[in-house]
Design an enzyme around this catalytic site. Structure first.
Site, PDB file in Angstrom:
ATOM      1  N   ALA A 186      58.960  41.282  42.924  1.00 48.84           N
ATOM      2  CA  ALA A 186      58.170  40.946  42.622  1.00 48.84           C
ATOM      3  C   ALA A 186      56.991  40.606  41.488  1.00 48.84           C
ATOM      4  O   ALA A 186      57.488  41.979  41.529  1.00 48.84           O
ATOM      5  CB  ALA A 186      56.807  39.990  43.836  1.00 48.84           C
ATOM      6  N   ASP A 187      56.488  39.579  40.563  1.00 53.26           N
ATOM      7  CA  ASP A 187      55.721  40.524  39.828  1.00 53.26           C
ATOM      8  C   ASP A 187      54.029  40.190  40.603  1.00 53.26           C
ATOM      9  O   ASP A 187      54.147  39.966  41.109  1.00 53.26           O
ATOM     10  CB  ASP A 187      55.889  39.423  37.957  1.00 53.26           C
ATOM     11  CG  ASP A 187      55.404  37.895  38.981  1.00 53.26           C
ATOM     12  OD1 ASP A 187      54.129  37.539  39.865  1.00 53.26           O
ATOM     13  OD2 ASP A 187      56.411  36.894  38.311  1.00 53.26           O
ATOM     14  N   SER A 188      52.961  40.916  39.494  1.00 52.91           N
ATOM     15  CA  SER A 188      51.975  40.786  39.871  1.00 52.91           C
ATOM     16  C   SER A 188      51.378  39.506  40.431  1.00 52.91           C
ATOM     17  O   SER A 188      50.337  39.155  41.523  1.00 52.91           O
ATOM     18  CB  SER A 188      50.404  41.555  38.260  1.00 52.91           C
ATOM     19  OG  SER A 188      50.710  40.448  37.838  1.00 52.91           O
ATOM     20  N   GLU A 243      53.041  36.833  41.673  1.00 52.92           N
ATOM     21  CA  GLU A 243      53.375  36.788  43.161  1.00 52.92           C
ATOM     22  C   GLU A 243      53.027  37.749  44.358  1.00 52.92           C
ATOM     23  O   GLU A 243      52.629  37.275  45.614  1.00 52.92           O
ATOM     24  CB  GLU A 243      55.124  37.246  43.176  1.00 52.92           C
ATOM     25  CG  GLU A 243      56.254  35.957  42.092  1.00 52.92           C
ATOM     26  CD  GLU A 243      57.336  36.570  42.175  1.00 52.92           C
ATOM     27  OE1 GLU A 243      58.371  35.389  42.514  1.00 52.92           O
ATOM     28  OE2 GLU A 243      57.383  37.595  42.197  1.00 52.92           O
ATOM     29  N   VAL A 244      52.147  39.034  43.883  1.00 50.08           N
ATOM     30  CA  VAL A 244      51.631  39.475  44.884  1.00 50.08           C
ATOM     31  C   VAL A 244      50.597  39.047  45.436  1.00 50.08           C
ATOM     32  O   VAL A 244      49.958  38.546  46.123  1.00 50.08           O
ATOM     33  CB  VAL A 244      52.069  41.392  44.272  1.00 50.08           C
ATOM     34  CG1 VAL A 244      50.805  41.994  45.326  1.00 50.08           C
ATOM     35  CG2 VAL A 244      53.029  41.545  44.453  1.00 50.08           C
TER      36      VAL A 244
END
Length: 94
Positions: A49-51, A53-54
């Site tokens: 995940a990227d930020s 997506e988090v």
């Protein structure tokens, strides 16, 4: 005949249901193999995940469980287990 409650696994606070629902959100959002969404899996490092997506996962969890996760708690969500813990902890407060 045995009582149904006696046969059910112990889950007084519903945490296994919470865990399954949180994992389902993460799996759906990231499109990862369910076997990879273990409690100790890093959402970023292990699941990719990227930020953004988090942040989306945190918002989906808030919607699913009708809770508000503080920025401080959201920043502490590193692993799948952390995400589950945040929900369980917020539900025990209410």
């Amino acid at each position: 005949m045995a009582d149904k409650c006696a046969l059910a696994p112990r889950d007084i606070d519903g945490s296994s249901n919470v865990a399954n629902r949180v994992r389902a959100i993460i799996i759906e959002q990231l499109g990862v193999d369910p076997a990879r969404a273990t409690d100790d899996a890093s959402i970023v490092d292990d699941l990719g995940a990227d930020s953004l997506e988090v942040a989306q996962i945190v918002m989906m969890i808030e919607d699913e469980f009708n809770i508000e996760i503080s920025d401080e708690s959201a920043d502490a969500v590193v692993t799948v287990g952390d995400a589950i813990y945040v929900v369980v902890a917020s539900k025990t407060k209410s």
